[in-house]
Design an enzyme around this catalytic site. Structure first.
Site, PDB file in Angstrom:
ATOM      1  N   ASP A  87      46.378  35.996  18.968  1.00 50.90           N
ATOM      2  CA  ASP A  87      45.933  37.027  19.702  1.00 50.90           C
ATOM      3  C   ASP A  87      44.326  37.206  19.466  1.00 50.90           C
ATOM      4  O   ASP A  87      44.051  37.352  18.063  1.00 50.90           O
ATOM      5  CB  ASP A  87      46.566  38.377  19.214  1.00 50.90           C
ATOM      6  CG  ASP A  87      46.739  39.448  20.501  1.00 50.90           C
ATOM      7  OD1 ASP A  87      45.466  39.733  20.709  1.00 50.90           O
ATOM      8  OD2 ASP A  87      47.602  40.026  20.751  1.00 50.90           O
ATOM      9  N   SER A 116      33.765  37.772  36.163  1.00 54.49           N
ATOM     10  CA  SER A 116      34.562  37.683  37.167  1.00 54.49           C
ATOM     11  C   SER A 116      33.475  38.369  38.479  1.00 54.49           C
ATOM     12  O   SER A 116      32.418  38.987  38.070  1.00 54.49           O
ATOM     13  CB  SER A 116      35.683  38.705  37.058  1.00 54.49           C
ATOM     14  OG  SER A 116      36.192  39.322  38.310  1.00 54.49           O
ATOM     15  N   TYR A 173      39.157  47.466  34.607  1.00 57.60           N
ATOM     16  CA  TYR A 173      38.844  46.046  34.712  1.00 57.60           C
ATOM     17  C   TYR A 173      37.141  45.858  35.129  1.00 57.60           C
ATOM     18  O   TYR A 173      36.576  44.839  34.479  1.00 57.60           O
ATOM     19  CB  TYR A 173      39.540  45.169  35.704  1.00 57.60           C
ATOM     20  CG  TYR A 173      39.634  43.628  35.673  1.00 57.60           C
ATOM     21  CD1 TYR A 173      40.124  43.059  34.643  1.00 57.60           C
ATOM     22  CD2 TYR A 173      38.746  43.033  36.732  1.00 57.60           C
ATOM     23  CE1 TYR A 173      40.050  41.581  34.650  1.00 57.60           C
ATOM     24  CE2 TYR A 173      38.600  41.722  36.896  1.00 57.60           C
ATOM     25  CZ  TYR A 173      39.181  41.008  35.749  1.00 57.60           C
ATOM     26  OH  TYR A 173      38.780  39.742  35.791  1.00 57.60           O
ATOM     27  N   LYS A 178      34.563  43.738  32.652  1.00 58.10           N
ATOM     28  CA  LYS A 178      33.650  42.674  32.928  1.00 58.10           C
ATOM     29  C   LYS A 178      32.201  42.865  33.199  1.00 58.10           C
ATOM     30  O   LYS A 178      31.432  41.986  32.848  1.00 58.10           O
ATOM     31  CB  LYS A 178      34.247  41.887  34.282  1.00 58.10           C
ATOM     32  CG  LYS A 178      35.643  41.436  34.349  1.00 58.10           C
ATOM     33  CD  LYS A 178      35.655  40.197  32.911  1.00 58.10           C
ATOM     34  CE  LYS A 178      36.969  39.630  32.970  1.00 58.10           C
ATOM     35  NZ  LYS A 178      37.070  38.631  32.023  1.00 58.10           N
TER      36      LYS A 178
END
Ligand code: NAD
Length: 269
Positions: free
Chosen positions: A65, A148, A161, A165
């Site tokens: 992880d 992204s 999110y 990013k």
């Protein structure tokens, strides 16, 4: 034929699926001597060497992880033990928030989303570099991070999110500065891809996949993108990773991000 990554060893987090797996396959096809996959699920890696037409020993799949320094440091040690070096690090493991906007998310849910998503997408990336940077200094290697369209534009995710990013943009800049001149640090800001990208487990979205959103689409050209036929197949987004990883072709590039998203930034209105 000489590949762009001949003899290199790559370490890819989240390489068990999606863009990470596609990058691993492409790196092997470009002559990489070894690819280390670090993922919390490595089931999808079993056929990778076969698909690339290389001997199985050239792929090392390790379960772990990215939130665990213990897992990451053990994996880096195992990679060095197997291959003797790490030349290319691809911090890529991540999750998405399925566009959970501020309007339809309670404060408690937003707190849970931020905690889990930042832990994986941002802290996981920093810890990956923490575990591997010494090996990269030794090899004169490089880092290629996965960003992204959400690192540049709205609506590629919700606030959590998008912020995660944008944070990776900061990491590309800061780590390119800190690790020069030995290690180049760059990124690829990919657009929407048909993968198994999941959501936060803490709000019950751990089994939801972005693939389900793509499945609703009809297969028509995406008129929303300037490059209408920009593919959502991860294989078609691997080229910029190869370029930035290549010593021969990117030796003067650091602190840069390639936008590989079908032209979202020039779509006008
Ligand atoms: P994916 O789910 O197919 O691959 C991500 C991999 O990361 C999975 O194998 C998963 O097991 C692994 N992973 C997740 N959390 C982890 C953890 N805590 N520790 C170790 N491994 C973990 O999704 P993908 O689309 O290939 O995503 C890869 C990267 O691409 C992510 O950083 C994502 O934000 C980014 N991205 C994806 C898209 C898209 O549309 N699919 C668009 C832009 C950016």
């Amino acid at each position: 034929m000489i590949g762009w990554l001949d003899g290199d060893v790559a370490f890819i987090t989240g390489g068990g699926s999606g863009i990470g797996r596609a990058v691993a396959l492409r790196f092997l096809q470009e002559g990489a001597h070894g690819v280390v996959i670090f993922d919390r699920s490595i089931e999808g890696v079993a056929t990778l060497a076969d698909e690339a037409g290389v001997v199985p020993d050239r792929v090392l799949a390790l379960t772990g992880d990215v939130r665990s320094t213990v897992d990451l440091e053990a994996a880096v040690a195992a990679a060095l033990d197997r291959f003797g070096a790490i030349d290319v690090l691809v911090p890529n493991a991540g999750i998405w928030d399925f566009n959970r906007s501020i309007h339809r998310t309670t404060s408690a849910e937003m707190a849970a989303i931020c905690d889990e998503l930042f832990d994986i997408n941002v802290k996981g990336c920093v810890l990956t570099v923490s575990a591997a940077w010494r090996a990269l200094v030794d090899s004169g290697g490089c880092i290629v991070m996965t960003l992204s369209n959400a690192a540049f534009y709205p609506a590629g995710g919700g606030p959590a999110y998008t912020a995660s990013k944008h944070a990776i943009r900061g990491l590309v800049t800061q780590l390119a500065y800190e690790l020069a001149p030995k290690v180049r640090v760059n990124g690829v800001a990919i657009g929407g891809l048909r993968t198994d990208l999941r959501g936060p487990e803490s709000i019950g979205m751990g089994e939801r996949s972005i693939e389900q959103s793509f499945a609703k689409r009809t297969g028509e050209p995406n008129m929303w993108l300037p490059l209408h036929d920009a593919s959502s197949d991860p294989a078609d987004s691997t080229g910029p990773f190869v370029l930035l990883a290549s010593r021969r072709n990117a030796s003067v590039i650091t602190g840069a991000i390639i936008n590989a998203d079908g032209g979202i930034g020039v779509r006008g209105f």
